[in-house]
Design an enzyme around this catalytic site. Structure first.
Site, mmCIF file in Angstrom:
data_model
loop_
_atom_site.group_PDB
_atom_site.id
_atom_site.type_symbol
_atom_site.label_atom_id
_atom_site.label_comp_id
_atom_site.label_asym_id
_atom_site.label_seq_id
_atom_site.Cartn_x
_atom_site.Cartn_y
_atom_site.Cartn_z
ATOM 1 N N ARG A 190 -10.927 10.756 -5.138
ATOM 2 C CA ARG A 190 -11.603 10.000 -4.077
ATOM 3 C C ARG A 190 -11.361 10.592 -2.705
ATOM 4 O O ARG A 190 -12.025 10.228 -1.735
ATOM 5 C CB ARG A 190 -11.176 8.542 -4.092
ATOM 6 C CG ARG A 190 -11.753 7.789 -5.275
ATOM 7 C CD ARG A 190 -11.421 6.324 -5.232
ATOM 8 N NE ARG A 190 -9.997 6.138 -5.460
ATOM 9 C CZ ARG A 190 -9.284 5.165 -4.915
ATOM 10 N NH1 ARG A 190 -9.844 4.306 -4.081
ATOM 11 N NH2 ARG A 190 -7.998 5.047 -5.177
ATOM 12 N N CYS A 207 0.851 -1.190 0.000
ATOM 13 C CA CYS A 207 0.000 0.000 0.000
ATOM 14 C C CYS A 207 0.888 1.242 0.000
ATOM 15 O O CYS A 207 2.064 1.186 0.348
ATOM 16 C CB CYS A 207 -0.887 0.013 1.244
ATOM 17 S SG CYS A 207 -2.078 -1.332 1.321
ATOM 18 N N GLU A 250 0.984 3.711 2.019
ATOM 19 C CA GLU A 250 1.526 4.033 3.336
ATOM 20 C C GLU A 250 2.818 3.255 3.602
ATOM 21 O O GLU A 250 3.776 3.796 4.161
ATOM 22 C CB GLU A 250 0.504 3.731 4.440
ATOM 23 C CG GLU A 250 -0.736 4.585 4.387
ATOM 24 C CD GLU A 250 -1.867 3.948 3.577
ATOM 25 O OE1 GLU A 250 -3.029 4.305 3.831
ATOM 26 O OE2 GLU A 250 -1.601 3.099 2.697
#
Length: 118
Positions: free
Chosen positions: A82, A54, A56
């Site tokens: 988003r 991901c 992060e």
């Protein structure tokens, strides 16, 4: 529940990365973290059918590669407008393990992004 002032510069930086660097299905999320020394580290996810990191987690690795070991705040933004997206369970666990005092920017109630985010 504690509410803190949102790091507007950090949110703006990650929104720019999401808008300009997330292209196609392989890179759909961007993340940015504020290091203890004040610099901003960014990254994007690397989607792969086997899982892939991901955004992060990419930021955690990028920060370490740049010598920024103390992260203070992190935020993720999805592509295609988003907005701010909270970390998944795997990322929450990894972030807690690496940085127990890390502040995570999440959408406000009702799904709205933090104040000041466009």
């Amino acid at each position: 529940m504690h509410t803190h002032d949102v790091d507007e510069e950090l949110v703006a930086a990650v929104a720019e990365v999401a808008r300009t660097r997330c292209r196609g299905d392989n890179h759909t999320m961007a993340a940015a973290a504020r290091a203890a020394d004040g610099r901003i580290v960014t990254g994007v996810n690397a989607y792969h059918f086997t899982g892939g990191p991901c955004a992060e987690l990419v930021v955690v690795g990028t920060a370490a590669a740049q010598g920024a070991y103390g992260l203070r705040t992190i935020v993720a933004v999805g592509d295609r407008d988003r907005g701010v997206v909270p970390p998944c369970g795997r990322c929450r666990q990894a972030l807690l393990d690496y940085f127990p005092a890390l502040e995570v920017v999440v959408p406000t109630p009702g799904g709205r992004p933090p104040r000041g985010y466009r």
